[in-house]
Design a protein around this motif. Structure first.
Motif, PDB file in Angstrom:
ATOM      1  N   ALA A  90       0.864  -1.184   0.000  1.00  0.00           N
ATOM      2  CA  ALA A  90       0.000   0.000   0.000  1.00  0.00           C
ATOM      3  C   ALA A  90       0.895   1.227   0.000  1.00  0.00           C
ATOM      4  CB  ALA A  90      -0.892  -0.011   1.235  1.00  0.00           C
ATOM      5  N   VAL A  91       0.433   2.279  -0.640  1.00  0.00           N
ATOM      6  CA  VAL A  91       1.215   3.523  -0.683  1.00  0.00           C
ATOM      7  C   VAL A  91       0.459   4.581   0.103  1.00  0.00           C
ATOM      8  CG1 VAL A  91       2.332   5.210  -2.174  1.00  0.00           C
ATOM      9  CG2 VAL A  91       2.003   2.861  -2.988  1.00  0.00           C
ATOM     10  N   VAL A  92       1.130   5.148   1.083  1.00  0.00           N
ATOM     11  CA  VAL A  92       0.430   6.090   1.969  1.00  0.00           C
ATOM     12  C   VAL A  92       1.180   7.410   2.096  1.00  0.00           C
ATOM     13  CG1 VAL A  92      -0.709   4.329   3.371  1.00  0.00           C
ATOM     14  CG2 VAL A  92       1.576   5.107   4.023  1.00  0.00           C
ATOM     15  N   GLU A  93       0.409   8.421   2.412  1.00  0.00           N
ATOM     16  CA  GLU A  93       0.980   9.698   2.827  1.00  0.00           C
ATOM     17  C   GLU A  93       1.057   9.697   4.363  1.00  0.00           C
ATOM     18  OE1 GLU A  93      -0.125  12.743  -0.756  1.00  0.00           O
ATOM     19  OE2 GLU A  93      -1.582  12.628   0.868  1.00  0.00           O
ATOM     20  N   PRO A  94       1.790  10.666   4.941  1.00  0.00           N
ATOM     21  CA  PRO A  94       2.099  10.573   6.372  1.00  0.00           C
ATOM     22  C   PRO A  94       0.901  10.596   7.326  1.00  0.00           C
ATOM     23  CG  PRO A  94       3.554  12.155   5.301  1.00  0.00           C
ATOM     24  CD  PRO A  94       2.537  11.744   4.281  1.00  0.00           C
ATOM     25  N   TYR A  95      -0.200  11.240   6.921  1.00  0.00           N
ATOM     26  CA  TYR A  95      -1.293  11.337   7.893  1.00  0.00           C
ATOM     27  C   TYR A  95      -2.339  10.235   7.719  1.00  0.00           C
ATOM     28  CZ  TYR A  95      -4.074  13.667  11.467  1.00  0.00           C
ATOM     29  OH  TYR A  95      -4.738  13.964  12.629  1.00  0.00           O
ATOM     30  N   VAL A  96      -2.027   9.257   6.914  1.00  0.00           N
ATOM     31  CA  VAL A  96      -2.880   8.064   6.891  1.00  0.00           C
ATOM     32  C   VAL A  96      -2.555   7.289   8.155  1.00  0.00           C
ATOM     33  CG1 VAL A  96      -3.302   5.855   5.730  1.00  0.00           C
ATOM     34  CG2 VAL A  96      -2.904   7.932   4.380  1.00  0.00           C
ATOM     35  N   ILE A  97      -3.565   6.964   8.922  1.00  0.00           N
ATOM     36  CA  ILE A  97      -3.276   6.226  10.158  1.00  0.00           C
ATOM     37  C   ILE A  97      -3.491   4.723   9.938  1.00  0.00           C
ATOM     38  CG2 ILE A  97      -3.705   8.183  11.695  1.00  0.00           C
ATOM     39  CD1 ILE A  97      -6.412   6.796  12.390  1.00  0.00           C
ATOM     40  N   HIS A  98      -2.894   3.967  10.838  1.00  0.00           N
ATOM     41  CA  HIS A  98      -2.973   2.511  10.700  1.00  0.00           C
ATOM     42  C   HIS A  98      -4.418   2.012  10.681  1.00  0.00           C
ATOM     43  CE1 HIS A  98       1.350   2.252  12.046  1.00  0.00           C
ATOM     44  NE2 HIS A  98       1.312   1.435  11.040  1.00  0.00           N
ATOM     45  N   ALA A  99      -5.256   2.581  11.539  1.00  0.00           N
ATOM     46  CA  ALA A  99      -6.639   2.097  11.636  1.00  0.00           C
ATOM     47  C   ALA A  99      -7.336   2.237  10.284  1.00  0.00           C
ATOM     48  CB  ALA A  99      -7.385   2.878  12.706  1.00  0.00           C
ATOM     49  N   GLN A 100      -7.084   3.380   9.640  1.00  0.00           N
ATOM     50  CA  GLN A 100      -7.694   3.679   8.347  1.00  0.00           C
ATOM     51  C   GLN A 100      -7.153   2.724   7.269  1.00  0.00           C
ATOM     52  OE1 GLN A 100      -6.294   7.556   7.397  1.00  0.00           O
ATOM     53  NE2 GLN A 100      -7.238   7.649   5.371  1.00  0.00           N
ATOM     54  N   LEU A 101      -5.849   2.576   7.237  1.00  0.00           N
ATOM     55  CA  LEU A 101      -5.251   1.697   6.227  1.00  0.00           C
ATOM     56  C   LEU A 101      -5.707   0.262   6.436  1.00  0.00           C
ATOM     57  CD1 LEU A 101      -3.305   1.238   3.847  1.00  0.00           C
ATOM     58  CD2 LEU A 101      -1.484   0.880   5.513  1.00  0.00           C
ATOM     59  N   GLN A 102      -5.673  -0.160   7.693  1.00  0.00           N
ATOM     60  CA  GLN A 102      -6.047  -1.544   7.991  1.00  0.00           C
ATOM     61  C   GLN A 102      -7.486  -1.818   7.568  1.00  0.00           C
ATOM     62  OE1 GLN A 102      -6.624  -2.610  12.088  1.00  0.00           O
ATOM     63  NE2 GLN A 102      -5.347  -4.437  11.923  1.00  0.00           N
ATOM     64  N   ALA A 103      -8.374  -0.852   7.829  1.00  0.00           N
ATOM     65  CA  ALA A 103      -9.785  -1.045   7.458  1.00  0.00           C
ATOM     66  C   ALA A 103      -9.929  -1.172   5.944  1.00  0.00           C
ATOM     67  CB  ALA A 103     -10.626   0.118   7.985  1.00  0.00           C
ATOM     68  N   GLU A 104      -9.218  -0.337   5.213  1.00  0.00           N
ATOM     69  CA  GLU A 104      -9.288  -0.418   3.749  1.00  0.00           C
ATOM     70  C   GLU A 104      -8.709  -1.740   3.249  1.00  0.00           C
ATOM     71  OE1 GLU A 104     -10.864   1.426   1.604  1.00  0.00           O
ATOM     72  OE2 GLU A 104     -11.534   2.647   3.288  1.00  0.00           O
ATOM     73  N   LEU A 105      -7.625  -2.168   3.911  1.00  0.00           N
ATOM     74  CA  LEU A 105      -6.993  -3.417   3.499  1.00  0.00           C
ATOM     75  C   LEU A 105      -7.903  -4.610   3.755  1.00  0.00           C
ATOM     76  CD1 LEU A 105      -3.345  -2.817   4.791  1.00  0.00           C
ATOM     77  CD2 LEU A 105      -4.057  -2.965   2.400  1.00  0.00           C
ATOM     78  N   MET A 106      -8.543  -4.590   4.919  1.00  0.00           N
ATOM     79  CA  MET A 106      -9.412  -5.734   5.266  1.00  0.00           C
ATOM     80  C   MET A 106     -10.497  -5.941   4.220  1.00  0.00           C
ATOM     81  SD  MET A 106      -9.764  -5.408   9.368  1.00  0.00           S
ATOM     82  CE  MET A 106      -8.518  -6.066  10.480  1.00  0.00           C
ATOM     83  N   LYS A 107     -10.966  -4.837   3.651  1.00  0.00           N
ATOM     84  CA  LYS A 107     -11.995  -4.974   2.612  1.00  0.00           C
ATOM     85  C   LYS A 107     -11.461  -5.774   1.435  1.00  0.00           C
ATOM     86  CE  LYS A 107     -13.871  -0.408   3.580  1.00  0.00           C
ATOM     87  NZ  LYS A 107     -13.836   0.978   3.094  1.00  0.00           N
ATOM     88  N   ARG A 108     -10.137  -5.781   1.301  1.00  0.00           N
ATOM     89  CA  ARG A 108      -9.509  -6.497   0.173  1.00  0.00           C
ATOM     90  C   ARG A 108      -8.819  -7.782   0.629  1.00  0.00           C
ATOM     91  NH1 ARG A 108      -9.569  -1.137  -0.208  1.00  0.00           N
ATOM     92  NH2 ARG A 108      -9.747  -0.154  -2.254  1.00  0.00           N
ATOM     93  N   GLY A 109      -9.131  -8.223   1.835  1.00  0.00           N
ATOM     94  CA  GLY A 109      -8.513  -9.462   2.327  1.00  0.00           C
ATOM     95  C   GLY A 109      -7.054  -9.298   2.705  1.00  0.00           C
ATOM     96  N   LEU A 110      -6.678  -8.059   3.038  1.00  0.00           N
ATOM     97  CA  LEU A 110      -5.275  -7.805   3.391  1.00  0.00           C
ATOM     98  C   LEU A 110      -5.200  -7.138   4.755  1.00  0.00           C
ATOM     99  CD1 LEU A 110      -4.164  -6.431  -0.100  1.00  0.00           C
ATOM    100  CD2 LEU A 110      -3.516  -8.637   0.884  1.00  0.00           C
ATOM    101  N   CYS A 111      -3.986  -7.090   5.274  1.00  0.00           N
ATOM    102  CA  CYS A 111      -3.790  -6.530   6.610  1.00  0.00           C
ATOM    103  C   CYS A 111      -2.398  -5.910   6.655  1.00  0.00           C
ATOM    104  CB  CYS A 111      -3.904  -7.674   7.618  1.00  0.00           C
ATOM    105  SG  CYS A 111      -3.847  -7.141   9.322  1.00  0.00           S
ATOM    106  N   CYS A 112      -2.116  -5.120   7.701  1.00  0.00           N
ATOM    107  CA  CYS A 112      -0.773  -4.535   7.787  1.00  0.00           C
ATOM    108  C   CYS A 112      -0.278  -4.631   9.225  1.00  0.00           C
ATOM    109  CB  CYS A 112      -0.783  -3.078   7.339  1.00  0.00           C
ATOM    110  SG  CYS A 112      -1.934  -2.033   8.236  1.00  0.00           S
TER     111      CYS A 112
END
Ligand SMILES: Cc1cc2nc3c(=O)[nH]c(=O)nc-3n(C[C@H](O)[C@H](O)[C@H](O)COP(=O)(O)OP(=O)(O)OC[C@H]3O[C@@H](n4cnc5c(N)ncnc54)[C@H](O)[C@@H]3O)c2cc1C
Lengths: 515, 488
Positions: free
Chosen positions: A112-134
């Protein structure tokens, strides 16, 4: 020092007046720091201005202005760490909260490619929708998902989802001199899948097992490795924070807390868990941290600590197992049973069933309880953050700290939260990390004792050859270790000087170029 | 200019050579880089000699070209690019300081230790290496790590620097440094007494200098030893082939198998590469290269101490379902080659002659990293270039190795050619350079650029080159370490 009109105008021309402030009210708000290694009420030196760039080009322009005006800058992502503070006057804050986009999730190549103010909770939630995790920083889902912001980047799922330094792929770096360097495939192709090359990898200049804490420029975007998520796209919750739990825990998840009468037992247990690759997450909580995770207030935490302490027989570890399939889960569950039997582990029944179990699993994966573990009891925490090498060296090192902490507890200075230090397994036991948590009620005398405790740990590290702790912030601490540690300070300073010739990247918590 | 006498004082009488036959062995390699003879070859008798040697080179402005493996060399990185250079031959550094099965590490492995030697040493402790596919017998493990060579178990390849641990390096300043946990405090013996195993590669503190040594082709420092992360030897395994003419399907299968950690060794190759790997003589090669399925995916399930049968049973059923969903099937053999036999081949060093040279005498590799999405397009680019050059597609082998747990894929195009045939050599030389541009345009990332193509590749990223030069100036201010390589 305050900004001159010319300086203010120049900064405003970059970000627009509404994204810049030198209003004392704002400056005080950014100077407020409590919690980590601080008094509960503590104002740090003010920044000269708070600037909020929206993109890399703006960051670069601001950094160039700092070089022109001889101003220092310090970047922050979500600002959770106390290392976001300036050490003195003449520094502006580059608060990156406007850079908050997830730029890409590549499912096939798992990053995943993120900018600095993307938080883990947000990224993780988006990833889970795609069967992924961080990997989620143990500091909490509220921290930046950029694998260059967290001090270390170690978290509850590091056993299966890696750690910050090693999860980083391509990234974008505005050097303190104001150059934009795009590492790896990004620089050559505009793609994010690899951060290394062509030739030697600049990842090794940008960070080590800790980050330079703002002292080497600004990281504006980064690709981070992601991992398989064996659960559903989302999990429905019932209740309201802090009393919430999954309506139904997805299948193939299980949490256990195991303890052993002595450290040897924990060592055998953690090694076997790693070797058999059965854990989704591993965290070396003690009784109090377990209680803190479950309890929703301090009274409950005290009660549960007492209750759990009766069932916990010694050093322990909290773990989550997740099956990629019913077969996989069954296999892992049975292996866990064997490890429990073989190593004589005792399982904490109180967290094994019902809503307590289900809620704990979810909090563990979402990493929501950090604040409960560290700050709820007393408002202030500190302690020691050790290295990341063999289990043996980490375990040997923390035995010293255990004794010293017991002394502080006996003197009534720190919260009596059980002296078992925290030890955790990374990358299925290939590496081990340890920490000791201290909590205290704000009081200068205690703060002094806590500082002495850390100084003693540092002396132990040198005399006992236990490795370089991660909790070294600033010149004096680095200079204490440098001569015993291959003079790493010499090379770290050379790097600092080469990439920050004007010394504009504020380095109170990193290292300055002054030999 | 350094004299033989000065060198002898540092490394001993018997370790300095200017014998033309010895020099000639280092003046060229299997690649097409220009021939240039070194001035001396210096064999390093022990790590201690290196700092003094570097200081002497610095004083006398002499270039040093570090070499850890034995011949044949392939990429031109050990051929001097500057006149009057000295080959620093580290292949005699054969110590393996410590193997710790509990911490899964071989600590402080000398630069000259080959895969065969280290595999044997760690196997005694129940450990094995995550190694490149069938390395040549003379290949140094440390040399391979320093080149960031792809390894065959993506499951255990968490980071591109794996399986490297801490390293000892002598910079171009003559300073000795240890990266990662080995930095200290204390000597290695003192660290070990405290439980340290010099396993962590990262650090000390906010830098990870092993990452700059890797991919540096000896331009950043001379590495005398490195620790190597090891894996457990499985108690039970189940290797298999999946064959198809549809590469896209196999890539999908590879993605899921890596993602779900179903399989340790895992990679893909086309039939030419497969044939070259397994065929002992020309006839079999030709037959396999023609008759085997176009593509194969190979993967090997592994189980350890606990309930190995249950693990293999479960993983095998999960893998079967996954493959079925893609219309694929796992088989225990392919074109008469059993998966077991193949497994043993790919994970052990090649007997002499090195398998890539066995059939045609020469092999030129073009390799890079990319994503799954770009792969087919890049293969088409290469095939078109091969045809346009008039080279036979039947001698273009393709190896696809998912790396860093599937975040990218190493693509290796091997052109098997007759080195004795001057015309064919010239064709391959030109082809290998010409194709770089179109591959770059198609999404190839040359993370490890070598030889003639290196400058072309480095020049695409001026900011990285500038940033690298800043670091180079710190560790090698006089530019004595392998000058002329990469962008230095
Ligand atoms: C309660 C608590 C628990 C913690 N537990 C853990 C733990 O379990 N594991 C762990 O690894 N760490 C832990 N930490 C430390 C933790 O890593 C940081 O506090 C947190 O991750 C910082 O994230 P952040 O996004 O808030 O970064 P910030 O606080 O914004 O920044 C952290 C540092 O990096 C610099 N920085 C931030 N962003 C950038 C950028 N884009 N470019 C350049 N420099 C930048 C800042 O100047 C600062 O020095 C803990 C901290 C706290 C307060």
């Amino acid at each position: 020092m305050t900004l001159t009109k010319e300086q203010y105008r120049a900064l405003a021309a970059v970000v627009g007046g509404e994204h810049l402030s030198d209003d004392p009210v704002d400056l005080d708000a950014w100077a407020w720091r409590s919690g980590q290694a601080a008094m509960a009420q503590d104002f740090k030196p003010r920044f000269e201005a708070i600037v909020m760039p929206a993109c890399t080009e703006e960051v670069q322009a601001l950094v160039r202005l700092c070089n022109k005006f001889g101003l220092k800058f310090k970047a922050s992502s979500t600002g959770w760490g106390s290392y976001c503070d300036p050490g003195g006057p003449g520094c502006i804050m580059l608060d990156l909260r406007r850079m908050d986009r997830i730029l890409e999730i590549n499912e096939e190549n798992m990053y995943a490619v993120v900018e600095p103010y993307v938080i883990h909770a947000q990224l993780q939630a988006e990833l889970m929708k795609r069967g992924l995790c961080c990997n989620v920083n143990g500091a909490g889902g509220n921290t930046s998902a950029l694998p260059l912001a967290a001090h270390e980047g170690i978290g509850h799922m590091s056993a299966s989802c890696g750690i910050g330094e090693r999860n980083l792929l391509a990234c974008e770096w505005v050097t303190p001199a104001g150059e934009v360097v795009r590492l790896g495939s990004l620089g050559s192709l505009g793609e994010w899948f690899c951060g290394d090359g062509p030739g030697p990898s600049l990842r090794g200049v940008m960070r080590g097992n800790v980050v330079p804490l703002g002292g080497l420029g600004v990281y504006t975007k980064a690709a981070v490795k992601v991992y398989h998520w064996p659960g559903p796209p989302s999990v429905e919750l019932k209740g309201c924070s802090p009393h919430y739990a999954p309506v139904k825990l997805p299948p193939h998840f299980l949490l256990r807390y195991l303890s052993w009468p002595a450290e040897e037992g924990r060592e055998a247990g953690i090694r076997r868990l790693g070797e058999s690759e059965i854990c989704f997450g591993v965290m070396g909580f003690n009784a109090n941290m377990m209680a803190a995770n479950v309890a929703t207030n301090n009274e409950e935490e005290l009660r549960l600590t007492e209750e759990y302490s009766k069932q916990i027989v010694g050093p322990g570890v909290c773990l989550v197992i997740a099956g990629n399939s019913a077969r996989d889960f069954e296999y892992k569950r049975r292996v866990l049973e064997l490890i429990v039997q073989e190593t004589g582990a005792t399982s904490l029944k109180a967290v094994e069933e019902g809503e307590v179990h289900d809620a704990f699993v979810w909090r563990f994966i979402r990493v929501t309880a950090s604040i409960r573990e560290t700050m709820r009891a007393t408002g202030v925490f500190g302690g020691e953050v050790f290295g990341t090498d063999s289990y043996l060296v980490q375990s040997n090192f923390i035995q010293h700290s255990r004794k010293d902490k017991a002394e502080l507890v006996a003197r009534g200075l720190v919260y009596p939260d059980n002296t078992d230090p925290f030890i955790t397994s990374l990358e299925q036991g290939q590496l081990t990390h340890s920490e000791v948590l201290l909590r205290w009620t704000p009081d200068p005398e205690v703060a002094q004792a806590a500082a002495e405790y850390v100084a003693k740990a540092n002396r132990n590290a040198v005399e006992g050859h236990y490795g370089l702790p991660h909790h070294l912030w600033g010149d004096p601490q680095h200079d204490f270790f440098g001569p015993h540690t291959c003079n790493y300070t010499h090379w770290l300073r050379k790097i600092k000087k080469a990439y920050d010739p004007n010394g504009v990247a504020e380095s109170t918590h990193h290292i300055t170029a002054a030999e | 200019m350094v004299t033989a006498e000065q060198l002898r004082q540092v490394v001993g009488e018997e370790n300095v050579s200017d014998d033309p036959a010895v020099l000639a062995a280092y003046a060229s390699d299997q690649s097409f880089v220009s021939r240039l003879s070194p001035h001396y070859v210096v064999r390093i008798p022990s790590c201690d000699a290196v700092p003094e040697l570097v200081r002497l080179a610095r004083e006398t402005r002499t270039s040093l070209v570090p070499v850890s493996s034995g011949a044949p060399h392939f990429h031109g990185d050990t051929v001097p690019s500057a006149g009057d250079a000295i080959i620093v031959d580290l292949s005699g550094l054969k110590t393996i300081d410590l193997v710790d099965p509990k911490e899964r590490v071989a600590s402080a492995v000398g630069a000259g230790v080959t895969f065969g030697e280290l595999m044997t040493a760690v196997a005694e402790h129940g450990l094995r290496l995550n190694l490149p596919l069938r390395p040549r017998a003379t290949k140094s493990v440390v040399g391979s790590l320093l080149s960031r060579e792809p390894v065959i178990m993506p499951h255990y390849h968490w980071d591109i620097c794996d399986p490297a641990g801490s390293m000892e390096v002598v910079f171009g300043t003559g300073d000795l440094f240890r990266t990662g946990a080995a930095a200290g405090p204390g000597t290695l013996a003192e660290q070990r007494a405290a439980g340290g195993r010099q396993k962590e590669a990262a650090g000390p503190s906010a830098m990870s200098l092993h990452r700059l040594l890797q991919g540096g082709q000896g331009t950043m420092g001379i590495v005398t030893w490195a620790s190597v992360r090891c894996e457990l030897i499985p108690t039970l395994e189940q290797p298999c082939f999946v064959a198809s003419d549809d590469l896209a399907k196999l890539l999908q299968a590879a993605h899921w198998l890596v993602r779900l950690r179903l399989g340790n060794e895992l990679f893909l190759m086309d039939r030419v590469y497969f044939a070259a790997l397994v065929a002992e003589e020309g006839e079999t090669f030709l037959q396999l290269a023609k008759e085997a399925p176009s593509w194969l995916l190979f993967f090997n399930l592994g189980a350890y101490r606990y309930l190995p049968e249950l693990r293999i049973e479960g993983q095998s059923a999960d893998a079967r379902e996954l493959l079925q969903g893609l219309g694929l099937e796992a088989k225990p053999s392919l074109a008469g080659v059993s998966a077991w036999e193949f497994l043993e081949q790919v994970r052990s060093p090649s007997p002499e002659p090195y398998w890539k040279l066995r059939l045609c005498g020469g092999c030129q590799d073009v390799f890079f990293l990319t994503t799954y999405k770009k792969l087919q397009g890049l293969i088409d680019v290469m095939r078109a270039a091969v045809e346009a050059a008039g080279f036979s597609l039947s001698r273009l082998g393709i190896y696809l190795q998912p790396i860093v747990q599937g975040t990218s894929c190493h693509v290796e195009f091997s052109l098997f050619y007759d080195r004795a045939d001057a015309r064919e050599s010239a064709t391959v030389r030109e082809l290998a350079i010409r194709v770089i541009g179109p591959l770059l345009a198609g999404g190839a990332f040359f993370s490890r650029p070598f030889g003639e193509a290196a400058r072309l590749i480095m020049n695409r990223d001026a900011a990285t080159v500038e940033a690298l030069k800043k670091f180079k100036a710190i560790v090698d201010p006089d530019g004595i370490l392998n000058p002329g390589k990469l962008c230095f």
